[in-house]
Design an enzyme around this catalytic site. Structure first.
Site, mmCIF file in Angstrom:
data_model
loop_
_atom_site.group_PDB
_atom_site.id
_atom_site.type_symbol
_atom_site.label_atom_id
_atom_site.label_comp_id
_atom_site.label_asym_id
_atom_site.label_seq_id
_atom_site.Cartn_x
_atom_site.Cartn_y
_atom_site.Cartn_z
ATOM 1 N N GLU A 21 0.836 -1.211 0.000
ATOM 2 C CA GLU A 21 0.000 0.000 0.000
ATOM 3 C C GLU A 21 0.867 1.256 0.000
ATOM 4 O OE1 GLU A 21 -3.977 -0.685 2.390
ATOM 5 O OE2 GLU A 21 -2.246 -1.336 3.582
ATOM 6 N N TYR A 53 -15.279 26.223 -0.573
ATOM 7 C CA TYR A 53 -15.236 24.787 -0.861
ATOM 8 C C TYR A 53 -13.880 24.362 -1.417
ATOM 9 C CZ TYR A 53 -20.269 25.812 -0.999
ATOM 10 O OH TYR A 53 -21.534 26.269 -0.736
ATOM 11 N N VAL A 72 -6.749 4.420 8.325
ATOM 12 C CA VAL A 72 -7.783 5.323 7.823
ATOM 13 C C VAL A 72 -8.280 6.203 8.970
ATOM 14 C CG1 VAL A 72 -10.053 5.458 6.722
ATOM 15 C CG2 VAL A 72 -8.427 3.716 5.996
ATOM 16 N N GLU A 73 -8.294 5.676 10.191
ATOM 17 C CA GLU A 73 -8.683 6.454 11.358
ATOM 18 C C GLU A 73 -7.802 7.693 11.527
ATOM 19 O OE1 GLU A 73 -10.023 2.226 12.237
ATOM 20 O OE2 GLU A 73 -8.377 3.179 11.173
ATOM 21 N N LYS A 99 -11.629 3.916 1.839
ATOM 22 C CA LYS A 99 -10.584 3.222 1.075
ATOM 23 C C LYS A 99 -11.335 2.189 0.237
ATOM 24 C CE LYS A 99 -6.674 1.648 3.106
ATOM 25 N NZ LYS A 99 -5.747 0.703 3.801
#
Length: 124
Positions: A21, A53, A72-73, A99
């Protein structure tokens, strides 16, 4: 409280717990929901009275395409923290990072983490 949504942002980063990864990289998607008072902006029609934005996108990009992390946290928490830091008008933010192609067996739509943080939030 009013809400401003910036959804479906797409990034390419080198995050993950597995070596492939961090070497090959992968896609990450992000949705951000900001709780703000939009009354002033609604009355003035002035961008300075709300969140831009494009600047929200750039903040998310800075994290999701930035320094590699394992979880991911971590990406989700860092994105929320950066938005609260950069945009004083935001009282609370919900961030979801997905993900879509994790390197684990099975066929599904991916994995995601969603968190909500508000101004002054401190973990004890």
């Amino acid at each position: 409280m009013d809400k401003v949504y910036v959804e479906g942002m797409r990034f390419y980063g080198y995050h993950g717990a597995f070596q492939e990864e961090t070497k090959l990289g992968q896609r990450f998607y992000a949705d951000v929901v900001m709780e703000i008072d939009t009354e002033q902006a609604g009355n003035t029609d002035d961008l300075d009275d709300t969140v831009n934005y494009a600047e929200v996108y750039e903040a998310a990009k800075e994290v999701l395409e930035g320094e590699p992390v394992k979880l991911v946290e971590t990406l989700t928490a860092r994105t929320a923290s950066l938005i609260l830091e950069r945009f004083a008008i935001v009282d609370a933010v919900t961030v979801k990072v997905k993900k879509p192609d994790p390197p684990i067996p099975g066929h599904y739509d991916g994995v995601a983490v969603e968190i909500r943080r508000e101004r002054g939030f401190e973990k004890k």
